[in-house]
Design a protein around this motif. Structure first.
Motif, PDB file in Angstrom:
ATOM      1  N   ASP A  43      14.070 -63.742 -22.769  1.00 14.28           N
ATOM      2  CA  ASP A  43      14.589 -63.853 -21.762  1.00 14.28           C
ATOM      3  C   ASP A  43      13.811 -64.020 -20.735  1.00 14.28           C
ATOM      4  OD1 ASP A  43      17.284 -63.579 -20.102  1.00 14.28           O
ATOM      5  OD2 ASP A  43      17.763 -61.461 -21.849  1.00 14.28           O
ATOM      6  N   SER A  44      14.513 -64.996 -19.526  1.00 11.49           N
ATOM      7  CA  SER A  44      13.849 -64.868 -18.132  1.00 11.49           C
ATOM      8  C   SER A  44      14.326 -64.039 -16.989  1.00 11.49           C
ATOM      9  CB  SER A  44      14.025 -66.184 -18.316  1.00 11.49           C
ATOM     10  OG  SER A  44      14.903 -67.089 -17.786  1.00 11.49           O
ATOM     11  N   TYR A  45      13.495 -64.021 -15.579  1.00  9.15           N
ATOM     12  CA  TYR A  45      13.682 -63.675 -14.675  1.00  9.15           C
ATOM     13  C   TYR A  45      13.315 -64.871 -13.591  1.00  9.15           C
ATOM     14  CZ  TYR A  45      15.292 -60.407 -10.768  1.00  9.15           C
ATOM     15  OH  TYR A  45      15.885 -59.534 -10.160  1.00  9.15           O
TER      16      TYR A  45
ATOM     17  N   ARG B   3      11.129 -66.958 -15.278  1.00  7.85           N
ATOM     18  CA  ARG B   3       9.879 -66.777 -15.725  1.00  7.85           C
ATOM     19  C   ARG B   3       9.735 -65.406 -16.986  1.00  7.85           C
ATOM     20  NH1 ARG B   3       4.873 -69.179 -13.671  1.00  7.85           N
ATOM     21  NH2 ARG B   3       5.182 -69.318 -11.745  1.00  7.85           N
ATOM     22  N   ARG B   4       9.503 -65.608 -18.475  1.00  5.07           N
ATOM     23  CA  ARG B   4       9.230 -65.160 -19.042  1.00  5.07           C
ATOM     24  C   ARG B   4       9.819 -63.564 -19.673  1.00  5.07           C
ATOM     25  NH1 ARG B   4       6.988 -66.314 -25.528  1.00  5.07           N
ATOM     26  NH2 ARG B   4       8.479 -64.755 -26.520  1.00  5.07           N
TER      27      ARG B   4
ATOM     28  N   LYS C  76      13.734 -57.391 -17.852  1.00  2.00           N
ATOM     29  CA  LYS C  76      14.752 -58.073 -17.064  1.00  2.00           C
ATOM     30  C   LYS C  76      16.233 -56.754 -16.402  1.00  2.00           C
ATOM     31  CE  LYS C  76      18.420 -61.221 -16.847  1.00  2.00           C
ATOM     32  NZ  LYS C  76      19.634 -62.310 -17.989  1.00  2.00           N
TER      33      LYS C  76
ATOM     34  N   GLY D  83       4.848 -63.890 -15.803  1.00  2.00           N
ATOM     35  CA  GLY D  83       5.588 -62.735 -16.736  1.00  2.00           C
ATOM     36  C   GLY D  83       5.592 -62.174 -17.704  1.00  2.00           C
TER      37      GLY D  83
END
Length: 292
Positions: A150-152, A155-156, A162, A181
């Motif tokens: 996933d990412s935010y 960034r992973r 997240k 991340g």
């Protein structure tokens, strides 16, 4: 003797006859000791959240003290590891120390897990299977990190991280931006803490000193072990945050959670946390935060 009674094992017929003799009321005197023993040794209930906290706090301790009220849950897991011949009975003590980490890793490897998936920190699948295979315990409050891709903000991170970041972001009138991340390697200034899951660095660019501390507090409130890193510590200003209870977290990052639990800074110095008391809050983790 009825037709149904005739097909019962002799011990069951004995209990039934004794019950009928006392007018149908089952009393302690009517139950053979073997049945009482089986009842007393019924499967325990393991709180996965507490086991994960203990697995992060206990290995760095001196001695074999237990953490919060996790001892009973940890001990049940250790009993199951003992039953699988991965842990000596000597270490079935409710303390999730380095020996228990190694034993649980061996269990994970026996299931075919490798790398970070065999880090000695229980995931929901391996923890449930260990309990069901041995009959020692059942699992409550299961923790899942979701996808590790996933990412935010580009960034992973994993899904749990997240969601935690989004909750912290929602407490602030400015937005969180990550400079690093999770699942990233090759950054010597991070000492390997970002190699696994649950660890991020947050930019404080453009924030006032008060906003920096407010951001630390928001991250801590939702279950991160978070600190403001400063030039005095040898860093450019940023916030380092570890998601307490993340099952993909590497050992060096889990050691920082131990430091956080004991009011330290999570650095090699193990000095006192530099966070002002107004921004510290209580130790918590994501799932507990969601219940509050």
């Amino acid at each position: 003797m009825t037709h149904q009674e005739a097909h019962l094992p002799r011990s069951r017929r004995w209990v039934l006859s004794r019950t009928l003799m006392i007018g149908g009321a089952v009393t302690a005197a009517a139950v053979p000791s073997v049945f009482a023993l089986q009842s007393a040794s019924a499967a325990a209930s393991v709180d996965m959240e507490l086991v994960l906290v203990a697995a992060m706090v206990d290995p760095q301790k001196s001695g074999t003290g237990t953490t919060l009220n996790a001892a009973a849950s940890v001990k049940a897991v250790e009993q199951a590891l003992d039953a699988k011949n991965h842990l000596s009975a000597t270490y079935v003590d409710g303390h999730y120390g380095s020996t228990t980490i190694t034993a649980y890793s061996a269990w994970q490897k026996s299931l075919g897990y490798t790398g970070i998936d065999a880090n000695g920190i229980p995931g929901p699948t391996s923890l449930v299977k260990l309990g069901s295979d041995t009959g020692v315990y059942s699992v409550t409050r299961q923790v899942s990190i979701g996808s590790n891709a996933d990412s935010y903000g580009g960034r992973r991170v994993n899904t749990r991280t997240k969601n935690m970041l989004a909750a912290a972001d929602g407490k602030l009138s400015w937005s969180l931006a990550l400079t690093q991340g999770s699942y990233t390697t090759g950054n010597p200034s991070s000492a390997g803490t970002h190699d696994g899951g649950g660890v991020v660095d947050v930019s404080v660019s453009g924030m006032t000193a008060t906003q920096r501390w407010q951001t630390v507090k928001a991250l801590r409130d939702v279950g991160f072990a978070a600190w403001l890193r400063t030039p005095e510590q040898g860093f450019s200003y940023h916030i380092h945050a570890n998601a307490v209870g993340d099952t993909d977290m590497v050992a060096v990052a889990r050691a920082q959670v131990h430091d956080y639990f004991y009011g330290k800074n999570g650095l090699a110095s193990h000095a006192a946390d530099n966070t002002p008391s107004a921004y510290k809050g209580s130790f918590t983790w994501w799932e507990q935060y969601k219940r509050s």
